[in-house]
Enzyme design. Structure first.
Site, PDB file in Angstrom:
ATOM      1  N   ARG A 116       3.055 -17.016 -28.652  1.00  0.00           N
ATOM      2  CA  ARG A 116       3.562 -16.275 -29.812  1.00  0.00           C
ATOM      3  C   ARG A 116       2.615 -15.150 -30.198  1.00  0.00           C
ATOM      4  NH1 ARG A 116       3.694 -18.960 -34.435  1.00  0.00           N
ATOM      5  NH2 ARG A 116       2.720 -20.907 -33.780  1.00  0.00           N
ATOM      6  N   TYR A 117       1.320 -15.408 -30.132  1.00  0.00           N
ATOM      7  CA  TYR A 117       0.311 -14.382 -30.373  1.00  0.00           C
ATOM      8  C   TYR A 117      -1.034 -14.915 -29.913  1.00  0.00           C
ATOM      9  CZ  TYR A 117      -0.269 -17.154 -34.670  1.00  0.00           C
ATOM     10  OH  TYR A 117      -0.430 -18.178 -35.567  1.00  0.00           O
ATOM     11  N   HIS A 120      -9.438 -24.846 -36.372  1.00  0.00           N
ATOM     12  CA  HIS A 120     -10.210 -23.681 -35.950  1.00  0.00           C
ATOM     13  C   HIS A 120     -11.325 -24.073 -34.977  1.00  0.00           C
ATOM     14  CE1 HIS A 120      -7.860 -21.443 -38.685  1.00  0.00           C
ATOM     15  NE2 HIS A 120      -8.512 -21.758 -39.789  1.00  0.00           N
ATOM     16  N   GLY A 127      -3.205 -28.527 -41.815  1.00  0.00           N
ATOM     17  CA  GLY A 127      -2.829 -27.524 -40.826  1.00  0.00           C
ATOM     18  C   GLY A 127      -3.530 -27.675 -39.499  1.00  0.00           C
ATOM     19  N   LYS A 147       0.827  -1.208   0.000  1.00  0.00           N
ATOM     20  CA  LYS A 147       0.000   0.000   0.000  1.00  0.00           C
ATOM     21  C   LYS A 147       0.861   1.257   0.000  1.00  0.00           C
ATOM     22  CE  LYS A 147      -3.993  -1.977   2.433  1.00  0.00           C
ATOM     23  NZ  LYS A 147      -4.798  -1.944   3.678  1.00  0.00           N
TER      24      LYS A 147
END
Length: 216
Positions: free
Chosen positions: A84-85, A145, A174, A7
């Site tokens: 990574r993202y 996806h 993929g 604090k």
């Protein structure tokens, strides 16, 4: 005392993580023994996270002793890695796990090869693992996806993969491949890679070439 010091971070630096010692020592040497306000705020935030996790454990224990469901459920997680993202390449993301790190799942899986996984890679892997463990017989799931584009059983893992791949070969490219049995080193993987490369001449994506081992 930790919270009281945090604090007062305008004037006080409170250190709860030994992993910060070396960095702070370097910073103090560079600033004649002082720490900047930004560092003190960062340390104060770590104090509150530390005490909040401790308080959550106490609350959960006392509530459990009463045999009641908690009125307020508080969960604490530790950051395991920076991804990574995020869902899109311009977004940042991180993956968090429980403090003991023993909860089964993709977040605690071991990356055997390939570069670090993205948010979408982990989300697809989690969906694939959840789907494939619905089956008792040898099975394979291919997810792209967050949607399964192939689910099948087989007499062998290779048969299961071929059957799953045949569901939608185009969408499978993929994607994440999951099995509900361990793969033998190289022996089971090489036929899959060779068959995939034959049907899809493009280079394998990081998602399809990254292989995970995860406890059930």
């Amino acid at each position: 005392m930790l919270r009281a010091g945090a604090k007062n971070h305008q004037r006080v630096a409170v250190v709860t993580d030994p992993g910060d010692y070396q960095e702070l020592l370097r910073e103090m040497k560079a600033q004649s023994g002082a720490l900047g306000l930004a560092d003190r705020k960062r340390l104060a935030a770590k104090v509150y996270a530390h005490t909040a996790q401790y308080d959550a454990q106490i609350a959960a224990y006392l509530t459990e002793q009463q045999g009641e469901e908690p009125e307020v459920l508080v969960q604490a997680y530790r950051k395991k890695a920076t991804l990574r993202y995020g869902e899109n390449p311009h977004q940042n993301a991180a993956v968090y796990t429980t403090f003991d790190g023993r909860e089964p799942g993709v977040a605690n899986a071991q990356l055997l090869q390939g570069k670090a996984l993205s948010y979408n890679n982990l989300a697809d892997a989690d969906a694939a693992v959840a789907a494939v463990y619905e089956y008792d017989e040898l099975a394979c799931v291919i997810v792209k996806h967050a949607n399964p584009c192939g689910i099948a059983e087989g007499d062998t893992l290779l048969d299961a993969y071929n059957n799953a791949y045949a569901c939608d070969p185009t969408s499978a490219f993929g994607g994440i491949i999951a099995f509900n049995r361990p793969l033998r080193p190289l022996g089971a993987l090489l036929p899959l890679t060779a068959r995939w490369m034959h049907r899809q001449p493009r280079k394998l994506s990081s998602a399809s070439s990254s292989r995970l081992s995860s406890p059930r």
